[in-house]
Design a protein around this motif. Structure first.
Motif, PDB file in Angstrom:
ATOM      1  N   ALA A  28       0.864  -1.176   0.000  1.00 58.46           N
ATOM      2  CA  ALA A  28       0.000   0.000   0.000  1.00 58.46           C
ATOM      3  C   ALA A  28       0.900   1.225   0.000  1.00 58.46           C
ATOM      4  N   TYR A  29       0.839   2.013  -1.062  1.00 54.17           N
ATOM      5  CA  TYR A  29       1.682   3.200  -1.152  1.00 54.17           C
ATOM      6  C   TYR A  29       1.083   4.171  -2.170  1.00 54.17           C
ATOM      7  N   MET A  30       1.661   5.365  -2.248  1.00 54.45           N
ATOM      8  CA  MET A  30       1.183   6.399  -3.165  1.00 54.45           C
ATOM      9  C   MET A  30       1.915   6.291  -4.504  1.00 54.45           C
ATOM     10  N   LEU A  31       1.141   6.150  -5.581  1.00 57.93           N
ATOM     11  CA  LEU A  31       1.728   6.132  -6.916  1.00 57.93           C
ATOM     12  C   LEU A  31       2.054   7.545  -7.390  1.00 57.93           C
ATOM     13  N   THR A  32       1.165   8.471  -7.089  1.00 59.43           N
ATOM     14  CA  THR A  32       1.384   9.889  -7.381  1.00 59.43           C
ATOM     15  C   THR A  32       0.913  10.674  -6.166  1.00 59.43           C
ATOM     16  N   GLU A  33       0.909  11.973  -6.274  1.00 61.78           N
ATOM     17  CA  GLU A  33       0.514  12.825  -5.146  1.00 61.78           C
ATOM     18  C   GLU A  33      -0.909  12.542  -4.685  1.00 61.78           C
ATOM     19  N   HIS A  34      -1.793  12.159  -5.614  1.00 62.90           N
ATOM     20  CA  HIS A  34      -3.206  11.970  -5.272  1.00 62.90           C
ATOM     21  C   HIS A  34      -3.712  10.554  -5.564  1.00 62.90           C
ATOM     22  N   LEU A  35      -2.856   9.663  -6.044  1.00 62.21           N
ATOM     23  CA  LEU A  35      -3.290   8.320  -6.444  1.00 62.21           C
ATOM     24  C   LEU A  35      -2.676   7.256  -5.537  1.00 62.21           C
ATOM     25  N   GLY A  36      -3.520   6.584  -4.756  1.00 62.74           N
ATOM     26  CA  GLY A  36      -3.066   5.522  -3.866  1.00 62.74           C
ATOM     27  C   GLY A  36      -3.141   4.162  -4.535  1.00 62.74           C
ATOM     28  N   TYR A  37      -2.421   3.204  -3.972  1.00 67.20           N
ATOM     29  CA  TYR A  37      -2.337   1.849  -4.554  1.00 67.20           C
ATOM     30  C   TYR A  37      -2.353   0.810  -3.439  1.00 67.20           C
ATOM     31  N   ILE A  38      -3.223  -0.191  -3.576  1.00 68.40           N
ATOM     32  CA  ILE A  38      -3.286  -1.305  -2.615  1.00 68.40           C
ATOM     33  C   ILE A  38      -3.304  -2.613  -3.398  1.00 68.40           C
ATOM     34  N   LYS A  39      -2.392  -3.520  -3.046  1.00 68.97           N
ATOM     35  CA  LYS A  39      -2.288  -4.836  -3.694  1.00 68.97           C
ATOM     36  C   LYS A  39      -2.754  -5.908  -2.716  1.00 68.97           C
ATOM     37  N   LEU A  62      -3.715   5.811   3.417  1.00 67.99           N
ATOM     38  CA  LEU A  62      -3.475   6.478   2.136  1.00 67.99           C
ATOM     39  C   LEU A  62      -4.364   7.711   1.978  1.00 67.99           C
ATOM     40  N   LYS A  63      -5.583   7.616   2.456  1.00 69.18           N
ATOM     41  CA  LYS A  63      -6.491   8.763   2.375  1.00 69.18           C
ATOM     42  C   LYS A  63      -5.940   9.927   3.200  1.00 69.18           C
ATOM     43  N   SER A  64      -5.381   9.621   4.364  1.00 72.54           N
ATOM     44  CA  SER A  64      -4.817  10.667   5.212  1.00 72.54           C
ATOM     45  C   SER A  64      -3.576  11.294   4.591  1.00 72.54           C
ATOM     46  N   ARG A  65      -2.953  10.568   3.661  1.00 71.64           N
ATOM     47  CA  ARG A  65      -1.753  11.075   2.977  1.00 71.64           C
ATOM     48  C   ARG A  65      -2.096  11.805   1.677  1.00 71.64           C
ATOM     49  N   GLY A  66      -3.376  11.974   1.432  1.00 70.15           N
ATOM     50  CA  GLY A  66      -3.780  12.781   0.287  1.00 70.15           C
ATOM     51  C   GLY A  66      -4.366  12.022  -0.878  1.00 70.15           C
ATOM     52  N   ALA A  67      -4.605  10.716  -0.719  1.00 71.49           N
ATOM     53  CA  ALA A  67      -5.160   9.930  -1.830  1.00 71.49           C
ATOM     54  C   ALA A  67      -6.599  10.347  -2.113  1.00 71.49           C
ATOM     55  N   GLN A  68      -6.833  10.822  -3.317  1.00 72.33           N
ATOM     56  CA  GLN A  68      -8.178  11.172  -3.761  1.00 72.33           C
ATOM     57  C   GLN A  68      -8.686  10.177  -4.803  1.00 72.33           C
ATOM     58  N   GLN A  69      -7.784   9.369  -5.324  1.00 72.52           N
ATOM     59  CA  GLN A  69      -8.104   8.283  -6.253  1.00 72.52           C
ATOM     60  C   GLN A  69      -7.407   7.029  -5.742  1.00 72.52           C
ATOM     61  N   MET A  70      -7.936   5.851  -6.114  1.00 69.27           N
ATOM     62  CA  MET A  70      -7.385   4.625  -5.552  1.00 69.27           C
ATOM     63  C   MET A  70      -7.294   3.521  -6.604  1.00 69.27           C
ATOM     64  N   VAL A  71      -6.169   2.801  -6.581  1.00 63.82           N
ATOM     65  CA  VAL A  71      -5.974   1.613  -7.403  1.00 63.82           C
ATOM     66  C   VAL A  71      -6.052   0.391  -6.502  1.00 63.82           C
ATOM     67  N   ILE A  72      -6.938  -0.542  -6.826  1.00 66.35           N
ATOM     68  CA  ILE A  72      -7.027  -1.810  -6.109  1.00 66.35           C
ATOM     69  C   ILE A  72      -6.517  -2.888  -7.048  1.00 66.35           C
ATOM     70  N   ASP A  73      -5.372  -3.464  -6.717  1.00 64.68           N
ATOM     71  CA  ASP A  73      -4.709  -4.440  -7.583  1.00 64.68           C
ATOM     72  C   ASP A  73      -5.103  -5.851  -7.157  1.00 64.68           C
ATOM     73  N   LEU A  74      -5.910  -6.512  -7.999  1.00 64.52           N
ATOM     74  CA  LEU A  74      -6.385  -7.873  -7.730  1.00 64.52           C
ATOM     75  C   LEU A  74      -5.818  -8.871  -8.747  1.00 64.52           C
ATOM     76  N   ARG A  75      -4.741  -8.511  -9.393  1.00 61.91           N
ATOM     77  CA  ARG A  75      -4.118  -9.438 -10.337  1.00 61.91           C
ATOM     78  C   ARG A  75      -3.598 -10.670  -9.605  1.00 61.91           C
ATOM     79  N   ASP A  76      -3.860 -11.841 -10.180  1.00 65.28           N
ATOM     80  CA  ASP A  76      -3.416 -13.123  -9.623  1.00 65.28           C
ATOM     81  C   ASP A  76      -4.029 -13.428  -8.261  1.00 65.28           C
ATOM     82  N   ASN A  77      -5.113 -12.748  -7.915  1.00 65.41           N
ATOM     83  CA  ASN A  77      -5.825 -13.009  -6.663  1.00 65.41           C
ATOM     84  C   ASN A  77      -6.933 -14.012  -6.955  1.00 65.41           C
TER      85      ASN A  77
END
Length: 527
Positions: free
Chosen positions: A195-206, A225-240
């Motif tokens: 779980a980390y920030m891809l860009t200033e406003h885009l979060g990522y969770i695998k 991630l929301k507290s760190r400024g994430a206004q958009q979110m990527v949920i990575d479910l590849r190979d899940n």
């Protein structure tokens, strides 16, 4: 290349099969005892077993006959109704519960010795001072080294009752042999890899699977991630490959408005059970991107389908596996269990995404190879859809049932020999063992590197990459990657990061120049 292309179908087939085997709705409640009332069919089987036990001329292990019989019966139902023997049930249960009782280390049985890869953060071994690179020689009075070292025996010695103590004899370079007492505790099996920030406003969770603890892990990361400024979110479910349905429903609830339908199930009697979003949602307005591929199954497809059918976000990747059956786990009384299909699930528009299985299990599980052959993994136009299974979302978007979630935006798979070879080496563990040896030679140097310093500044040297090719050749694999040093170095660095810092740093590095993530970043900037 010694194994050439032969490993590819087998490896991918095993990966898909293992993932989807776990991709079930696991319900540990037992059916009503009235289901077990005596009847002629059951009596017939009981008599047959008794005749073999008492009258057959040779000694026969009727337990094995019963196991074969159960398997054959289930094979005639559907591909996901399966028998789980006692020796496998404990491990599967632990994986889906999200924790087990142990000392909290990952290790290799390396050169006849237990070599610690790393300790679980906050776990019993870390608290007791055990470090990466340590060799565990003894547990209480049991010797844990030598040619007869067996992985299952190791697990038995290191696991135990909660709060029980085990005295370990440990060897550490520069310190020698010493004793340490470890109090066994709950060791988490993380289902959120990163779980980390891809860009200033885009979060990522695998997320790697849906276990009992997944929603709790996910919610913690989402809030962070929301507290760190994430206004958009990527949920990575590849190979899940899926797992418990309940965490997937709770995750979807975080993104959907109150009272929106998430999914529904229907059993053999036609009884429908609807699942709606509640007031829980904490990310109901920001843009959502869901990454899926051909190995995303079951609960992963429930989540992706809920987001897609409610026009809530964008699905990016390739058509998902296509598992729309719901299983319940039922104990058989001897430590074994069956996982029996009890209903089908449907996405909010009414789609069943279960792919056909009328031609038998072999063809069903080999369906991935057909996608590979017909070009679907490279070209969205090769995806076969049926107009009879066409549905419309509330926003007017066309979606299809009958075999997986088709993404809104297609991203092809890299099927070059280089990509497949690197993935094979990574998943097979060979790269991990080579990296462990390198880290072990310079343990103090690598331990002194901070996570941030390693990820941003550390570079894999040419000699180290060339050394891996020589190492692989010594294992009988002739690999020609000399012209692809950049890709090889990335995989080696990611593997080093995993052993030094965990899966979060592994994903950060392996995702560098990832086609799907690059696509999402580009889309997010257009919003």
């Amino acid at each position: 290349m010694g194994y050439k292309k032969k490993y590819l179908p087998l490896f991918l087939g095993l990966a898909v099969g293992a993932g989807v085997f776990l991709g079930s709705k696991l319900d540990f409640s037992n059916p009503s005892t009235k289901l077990f009332s005596s009847n002629a069919k059951k009596e017939k089987l009981n008599r047959l077993i008794d005749y073999i036990d008492y009258e057959y001329v040779d000694e026969i292990n009727t337990d094995s006959i019963v196991d074969v019989t159960v398997n054959r019966i289930l094979e005639n139902l559907d591909p996901h109704s399966v028998y789980i023997p006692p020796e496998e049930l404990e491990g599967i249960t632990e994986s889906m519960q999200g924790d087990f009782i142990g000392i909290g280390v990952t290790y290799y049985p390396y050169r006849d010795t237990i070599s610690v890869i790393n300790t679980i953060k906050g776990g019993p071994s870390e608290r007791s001072g055990i470090k990466a690179g340590d060799r565990i020689l003894m547990a209480d009075n049991d010797t844990l080294y030598g040619e007869s070292l067996l992985s299952d025996r190791l697990a038995d010695k290191l696991k135990g009752e909660l709060n029980s103590q085990v005295q370990l004899k440990v060897f550490r370079k520069g310190k020698g042999i010493f004793d340490v007492v470890v109090k066994r505790g709950k060791v988490p099996l993380q289902s959120v890899d990163a779980a980390y920030m891809l860009t200033e406003h885009l979060g990522y969770i695998k997320i790697n699977r849906f276990a009992e603890t997944t929603y709790k892990e996910f919610k913690k990361m989402l809030d962070s991630l929301k507290s760190r400024g994430a206004q958009q979110m990527v949920i990575d479910l590849r190979d899940n490959g899926g797992g418990f349905i309940a965490p997937a429903l709770k995750m979807a609830d975080e993104f959907l408005k109150d009272d929106v339908l998430i999914m529904f199930t229907k059993n053999k009697k036609g009884a429908i059970e609807n699942n709606f979003a509640t007031r829980r949602g904490n990310f109901e307005n920001g843009k959502i991107y869901v990454l899926i591929n051909e190995n995303s199954a079951s609960a992963s497809e429930i989540f992706a389908g809920a987001i897609q059918d409610n026009d809530r976000g964008t699905i990016v990747g390739r058509r998902s596996y296509g598992k729309g059956l719901v299983q319940r786990e039922m104990a058989l009384g001897d430590g074994s269990a069956i996982r029996l299909t009890i209903s089908r699930y449907y996405t909010p528009t009414g789609r069943s995404i279960q792919k056909p299985y009328s031609n038998g299990n072999k063809e069903y599980f080999n369906e991935y190879l057909e996608r590979y052959k017909n070009g679907e993994l490279q070209n969205a136009d090769s995806i076969q859809v049926a107009d009879s299974l066409k549905f419309k979302t509330p926003g007017g978007k066309t979606v299809y049932g009958g075999g997986g979630i088709i993404p809104d935006i297609f991203v092809s798979r890299d099927t070059t020999r280089v990509a497949e070879t690197l993935n094979y080496l990574l998943r097979s563990g060979r790269m991990g063992r080579y990296v462990f040896e390198e880290l072990d030679k310079k343990r103090s140097f690598y331990n002194a590197l901070s996570k941030k310093e390693f990820t941003k500044s550390f570079e894999v040297e040419d000699d180290f990459a060339e050394g891996f090719l020589t190492y692989a050749k010594g294992l009988g694999m002739e690999i020609h990657l000399q012209n692809y040093q950049k890709q090889l170095k990335k995989y080696l660095k990611a593997t080093m990061a995993q052993q030094l810092f965990g899966t979060d740093e592994f994903e950060r590095i392996i995702n560098t120049d990832d086609a799907m993530i690059n696509k999402v970043v580009s889309l997010s900037k257009q919003e």
